[in-house]
Design a protein around this motif. Structure first.
Motif, PDB file in Angstrom:
ATOM      1  N   GLU A  96      63.400  15.537  -5.729  1.00 49.74           N
ATOM      2  CA  GLU A  96      62.635  15.865  -4.519  1.00 49.74           C
ATOM      3  C   GLU A  96      62.908  14.885  -3.375  1.00 49.74           C
ATOM      4  O   GLU A  96      62.685  15.209  -2.202  1.00 49.74           O
ATOM      5  N   ILE A  99      65.025  16.098  -0.536  1.00 52.52           N
ATOM      6  CA  ILE A  99      64.300  16.868   0.482  1.00 52.52           C
ATOM      7  C   ILE A  99      63.581  15.910   1.432  1.00 52.52           C
ATOM      8  O   ILE A  99      63.611  16.101   2.652  1.00 52.52           O
ATOM      9  N   ASP A 100      62.953  14.879   0.884  1.00 53.79           N
ATOM     10  CA  ASP A 100      62.291  13.871   1.729  1.00 53.79           C
ATOM     11  C   ASP A 100      63.287  13.259   2.718  1.00 53.79           C
ATOM     12  O   ASP A 100      62.966  13.061   3.893  1.00 53.79           O
ATOM     13  N   PHE A 102      66.087  14.634   3.814  1.00 52.22           N
ATOM     14  CA  PHE A 102      66.425  15.674   4.786  1.00 52.22           C
ATOM     15  C   PHE A 102      65.359  15.743   5.875  1.00 52.22           C
ATOM     16  O   PHE A 102      65.660  15.767   7.066  1.00 52.22           O
ATOM     17  N   LYS A 103      64.104  15.746   5.455  1.00 48.06           N
ATOM     18  CA  LYS A 103      62.992  15.811   6.420  1.00 48.06           C
ATOM     19  C   LYS A 103      62.962  14.576   7.326  1.00 48.06           C
ATOM     20  O   LYS A 103      62.532  14.652   8.481  1.00 48.06           O
ATOM     21  N   ALA A 104      63.410  13.445   6.799  1.00 42.78           N
ATOM     22  CA  ALA A 104      63.423  12.200   7.573  1.00 42.78           C
ATOM     23  C   ALA A 104      64.634  12.092   8.498  1.00 42.78           C
ATOM     24  O   ALA A 104      64.779  11.114   9.229  1.00 42.78           O
ATOM     25  N   TYR A 143      63.104  24.946  -0.001  1.00 41.92           N
ATOM     26  CA  TYR A 143      64.301  24.108   0.106  1.00 41.92           C
ATOM     27  C   TYR A 143      65.241  24.348  -1.067  1.00 41.92           C
ATOM     28  O   TYR A 143      64.807  24.458  -2.215  1.00 41.92           O
ATOM     29  N   LYS A 154      66.946  24.603   4.231  1.00 46.12           N
ATOM     30  CA  LYS A 154      65.573  25.091   4.310  1.00 46.12           C
ATOM     31  C   LYS A 154      65.618  26.557   4.716  1.00 46.12           C
ATOM     32  O   LYS A 154      66.158  26.902   5.765  1.00 46.12           O
TER      33      LYS A 154
END
Length: 157
Positions: A96, A99-100, A102-104, A143, A154
């Motif tokens: 996971e 994904i964190d 990517f979001k950052a 995601y 996403k």
């Protein structure tokens, strides 16, 4: 306290010496005797995040390997080495976290290694590990993580 220091104190029954003179190009070594359990980290390993990766793998040896596996020409020893590496990946990285990252706004492996506080080589080990578990991709909610090449998508459905 940085993430390496936190890892150092997690196993108080193991003596950790991170300024060892190790032979070859070895970065770390785990040994269990009747007197003590010891992890040696080469004094050549200077970068904290690399020490963290080496320490995690040596903890992996503590939990997963048996006997002297230094002779890597033997298949069984290579299998035990791989078990220790997989243990280290499980300890330091959750799928996971891609994904964190990517979001950052993380956009390349160097930034990902910085974000996860590991080395780029460890990222490669982790990707191989996750690819072995999930195949070429893994979907969590909206995601999808592709492991080779690494990419997070996403969906907008």
């Amino acid at each position: 306290m940085n993430s390496y220091e936190k890892l150092l104190i997690e196993e108080p029954e193991i003596i950790i010496y991170d300024q060892a003179d190790l032979e070859d190009d070895s970065k770390g070594f785990y040994v269990e005797t009747t007197v003590a359990k010891v992890i040696l980290i080469s004094k050549k390993v200077k970068i904290t995040k690399e020490k963290r990766c080496v320490l995690a793998e040596e903890f992996g040896h503590h939990y997963t390997t048996v006997g002297d596996i230094t002779d890597q020409t033997k298949v069984e020893n290579r299998k035990q080495e791989l078990k220790a590496r997989r243990w280290a990946v499980k300890r330091l990285i959750r799928v996971e976290q891609f994904i964190d990252a990517f979001k950052a706004g993380v956009r390349n492996r160097h930034e990902l290694a910085e974000f996860l506080d590991v080395t780029e080589d460890f990222i490669e080990t982790a990707l191989d590990h996750f690819k072995g578990i999930y195949g070429h991709s893994y979907t969590i909610g909206e995601y999808t993580i592709f492991f080779s090449p690494l990419y997070v998508y996403k969906s907008f459905e």
